[in-house]
Design an enzyme around this catalytic site. Structure first.
Site, PDB file in Angstrom:
ATOM      1  CE  LYS A 261     -18.460   3.975   7.916  1.00 61.20           C
ATOM      2  NZ  LYS A 261     -17.585   5.138   8.139  1.00 61.20           N
ATOM      3  CG  ASP A 266     -18.782   6.172  13.446  1.00 60.15           C
ATOM      4  OD1 ASP A 266     -18.261   5.742  14.490  1.00 60.15           O
ATOM      5  OD2 ASP A 266     -18.146   6.773  12.545  1.00 60.15           O
ATOM      6  CE  LYS A 273     -18.158   9.772  14.241  1.00 59.02           C
ATOM      7  NZ  LYS A 273     -17.069  10.338  13.413  1.00 59.02           N
ATOM      8  CG  ASP A 284     -20.760   6.217   9.354  1.00 61.30           C
ATOM      9  OD1 ASP A 284     -20.403   6.667   8.254  1.00 61.30           O
ATOM     10  OD2 ASP A 284     -19.965   5.807  10.227  1.00 61.30           O
ATOM     11  CG  ASP A 344     -14.611   8.393  14.783  1.00 65.31           C
ATOM     12  OD1 ASP A 344     -15.568   7.716  14.319  1.00 65.31           O
ATOM     13  OD2 ASP A 344     -14.612   9.629  14.859  1.00 65.31           O
ATOM     14  CD  GLU A 346     -16.558   3.876  11.873  1.00 61.49           C
ATOM     15  OE1 GLU A 346     -15.720   4.670  12.340  1.00 61.49           O
ATOM     16  OE2 GLU A 346     -17.416   4.211  11.037  1.00 61.49           O
ATOM     17  NE  ARG A 348     -10.060   4.488   7.819  1.00 63.68           N
ATOM     18  CZ  ARG A 348      -9.436   5.653   7.690  1.00 63.68           C
ATOM     19  NH1 ARG A 348      -8.118   5.701   7.656  1.00 63.68           N
ATOM     20  NH2 ARG A 348     -10.135   6.763   7.585  1.00 63.68           N
TER      21      ARG A 348
HETATM   22  N1  BES Z   1     -18.307   8.055   9.571  1.00 60.45           N
HETATM   23  C1  BES Z   1     -17.150   8.862   9.748  1.00 60.45           C
HETATM   24  C2  BES Z   1     -16.926   9.827   8.573  1.00 60.45           C
HETATM   25  C3  BES Z   1     -17.983  10.863   8.358  1.00 60.45           C
HETATM   26  C4  BES Z   1     -17.837  12.126   8.883  1.00 60.45           C
HETATM   27  C5  BES Z   1     -19.095  10.578   7.600  1.00 60.45           C
HETATM   28  C6  BES Z   1     -18.819  13.081   8.682  1.00 60.45           C
HETATM   29  C7  BES Z   1     -20.063  11.536   7.387  1.00 60.45           C
HETATM   30  C8  BES Z   1     -19.927  12.789   7.923  1.00 60.45           C
HETATM   31  C9  BES Z   1     -15.920   7.984   9.854  1.00 60.45           C
HETATM   32  O1  BES Z   1     -16.129   6.752  10.446  1.00 60.45           O
HETATM   33  C10 BES Z   1     -14.929   8.714  10.683  1.00 60.45           C
HETATM   34  O2  BES Z   1     -15.194   8.908  11.831  1.00 60.45           O
HETATM   35  N2  BES Z   1     -13.794   9.043  10.084  1.00 60.45           N
HETATM   36  C11 BES Z   1     -12.747   9.717  10.764  1.00 60.45           C
HETATM   37  C12 BES Z   1     -11.450   9.046  10.380  1.00 60.45           C
HETATM   38  C13 BES Z   1     -10.264   9.475  11.180  1.00 60.45           C
HETATM   39  C14 BES Z   1     -10.439   9.074  12.621  1.00 60.45           C
HETATM   40  C15 BES Z   1      -9.026   8.845  10.580  1.00 60.45           C
HETATM   41  C16 BES Z   1     -12.742  11.174  10.340  1.00 60.45           C
HETATM   42  O3  BES Z   1     -13.027  11.462   9.169  1.00 60.45           O
HETATM   43  O4  BES Z   1     -12.505  12.030  11.180  1.00 60.45           O
HETATM   44 ZN    ZN Z   2     -18.001   5.978  10.297  1.00 67.38          ZN
HETATM   45 MN    MN Z   3     -15.982   6.828  12.525  1.00 69.52          MN
END
Ligand code: BES
Ligand code: ZN
Ligand code: MN
Length: 499
Positions: A261, A266, A273, A284, A344, A346, A348
């Site tokens: 990834k 992000d 966010k 990210d 968010d 994204e 996956r």
């Molecule tokens: N890049 C983030 C996950 C992340 C969070 C990485 C903190 C490193 C530190 C990912 O893209 C994300 O935003 N995931 C969301 C998924 C949710 C919306 C289903 C999350 O974990 O809140």
């Molecule tokens: Zn992300």
């Molecule tokens: Mn995200």
């Protein structure tokens, strides 16, 4: 960093510091030699019970005569048995301390009393990783404060060192892979854009003799990568995918595909966010950085048994008038329709599309994807282990063993069928985000739904790719987690395990 092996006594090597490990009870011959060179200063402390020998404790002596080390630093091993990881961490911590005091060149004695096994690789890797600093963007150029040179060997000149050469070289290659991944992770998003990431991956591949190919948005469109492109839609920075291939040069070698990834930033997209901590989302792309580092190490180590294909999915996730919206439906390259509940979620979309692409185009024996995928994995495991979802016990074991060898921990999460319920969409084949709970599992299962029957493992490194506090092997910032594990994995998987 320069690494050298020294045949004569380390006491003759001009350097800022000479390091030797010391045990609470066991006195090594090396310590005896040092003690004589310091006119009995060490034994005097030992008999007064004042030598600091707990794990990580340090004592420095400044010898009067010049020509050799400017300082001699003893590092305590502690009572309890040190394992390979402990030894790596011990030396990484010692080097970090010394570097912060201005030390730039170190000689390390490979003797470790109380350690069972070869110390060469753990000490080389520990010193190398502890001596890492990101070059940075400060205008003073007395920064960066990184270790510049490392000399390995013994204080006792009678030891034969030539047999240690291969272990040192291998450790250097692995540590440089981690350093490369850290460098990428520390770059700000305006420098490491998707196109810059692709340029660097192509350059590295060319220099090290990997076959490589880069796909721009037009090519990705033709490949049908609608899920990946849906993430990139809101950004002015076009997406890039880079494929890097290592060929072991033998007929019928099984194929390991690595997918990273690579969200160079992000923001969350339309599901934006909160501003708190958003700047950290430049990291990210830690999964893609791990794949980059691993491919670099693999090109240097040249494993004989497996073909390795690494994919980097470099994309920026931004909100914009053209951005993908919650409720939109995207179509991945295998025809799967995805309802985007949360823009968010994204990673996956990017990784899943690449998994589908890899399964479609190569004769794949194993797929490993690496991603900073979920905040949920941090809730579950904190920053001590990556979370793993895997369809294959053998593959998970191989990853976990590779991790043990390099000091990176992997913890398997359950991938029960029932969790899939959360990803059912009313209008599409799948949706990209489930309920509130078990987010690390549903995130992994989403990606797994693109693998077909291919043995697969997903490494969620969101909790371990970045740290605010130096510790263990890691400096503040990007850790480069995964690069060494994946390189060792490629080096230890064998055709037998493909059956
Ligand atoms: N890049 C983030 C996950 C992340 C969070 C990485 C903190 C490193 C530190 C990912 O893209 C994300 O935003 N995931 C969301 C998924 C949710 C919306 C289903 C999350 O974990 O809140
Ligand atoms: Zn992300
Ligand atoms: Mn995200």
């Amino acid at each position: 960093m320069k690494v050298a092996l020294n045949e004569s006594s380390l006491l003759e090597v001009p350097c800022d510091a000479l390091i030797l490990a010391v045990h609470p009870e066991v006195v090594s011959e090396a310590e005896g030699l040092l003690d004589s060179s310091l006119a009995g200063a060490i034994s005097a402390r030992r008999s007064a019970d004042k030598l600091r020998t707990d794990r990580g404790e340090m004592t420095s002596f400044f010898p009067a005569e010049s020509g050799g080390p400017d300082r001699i630093t003893l590092v305590g091993t502690g009572e309890n048995d040190l394992d390979g990881i402990g030894l790596r961490r011990l030396f990484a911590g010692a080097i970090r301390n010394l570097v912060s005091e201005g030390v730039r060149s170190v000689a390390a004695d490979l003797t470790v009393p109380g350690f069972d096994g070869d110390t060469t690789a753990p000490i080389t890797e520990g010193c190398f990783l502890g001596g890492y600093r990101f070059t940075g963007y400060k205008k003073d150029d007395d920064d960066p404060a990184a270790l510049e040179s490392l000399t390995l060997g013994f204080i006792d000149a009678s030891s034969d060192v030539s047999s240690l050469e291969p272990a040192i070289e291998r450790s250097r290659i692995l540590a440089e892979a981690t350093a490369a991944a850290r460098d990428l992770g520390n770059e700000p998003g305006n420098v490491l854009t998707p196109s810059e990431f692709a340029r660097r991956a192509l350059k590295m591949s060319e220099e090290l003799g990997l076959e490589s190919e880069s796909y721009d948005e037009e090519a990705l469109e033709k490949m049908g990568m609608g899920a990946l492109l849906g993430v990139a839609r809101g950004s002015e920075e076009p997406a890039h995918v880079v494929k890097m291939e290592y060929d072991p040069g033998i007929e019928g070698a099984p194929t390991l595909v690595l997918i990273g990834k690579g969200l160079t930033f992000d923001s969350g997209g339309i599901s934006i966010k909160s501003s708190q901590g958003m700047h950290e989302m430049k990291m990210d792309m830690g999964g893609a950085a791990a794949v980059f580092g691993a491919m670099m190490a693999i090109a240097n180590l040249r494993p004989t048994q497996v073909r390795v294909i690494g994919y980097i999915g470099a994309v920026e996730n931004m909100p914009d008038g053209r951005a993908t919206k919650p409720g939109d439906v995207l179509t991945a390259c295998d025809g799967t329709s995805v309802e985007v509940i949360n823009t968010d979620a994204e990673g996956r979309l990017v990784v899943g599309d690449l998994v589908a692409h890899a399964v479609k185009t190569h004769d794949v024996d194993w797929i490993v994807d690496v991603a900073t995928l979920t905040g949920a994995v941090m809730v579950a495991l904190g920053n001590q282990a990556a979370g793993v979802i895997s369809s294959d016990d053998g593959l998970f074991d191989a990853i976990s063993r590779a991790g043990d060898r390099v000091g990176e921990r992997y913890w398997r999460l359950p991938a029960y069928e029932e969790y899939r319920e959360d990803l059912k969409s009313e209008i599409a084949d799948i949706k990209n985000s489930g309920a509130r709970y078990a987010g690390a599992i549903t995130g992994g299962l989403f990606i797994g739904s693109f693998r077909g029957e291919t043995p697969w493992a997903h490494l969620d490194i969101a909790g371990v790719a970045w740290t605010d506090k130096a510790g263990g092997l890691d400096p503040v910032g990007a850790t480069g987690f995964g690069a060494r594990t994946l390189a060792v994995l490629a080096d230890t998987l064998s055709p037998v395990e493909a059956e």
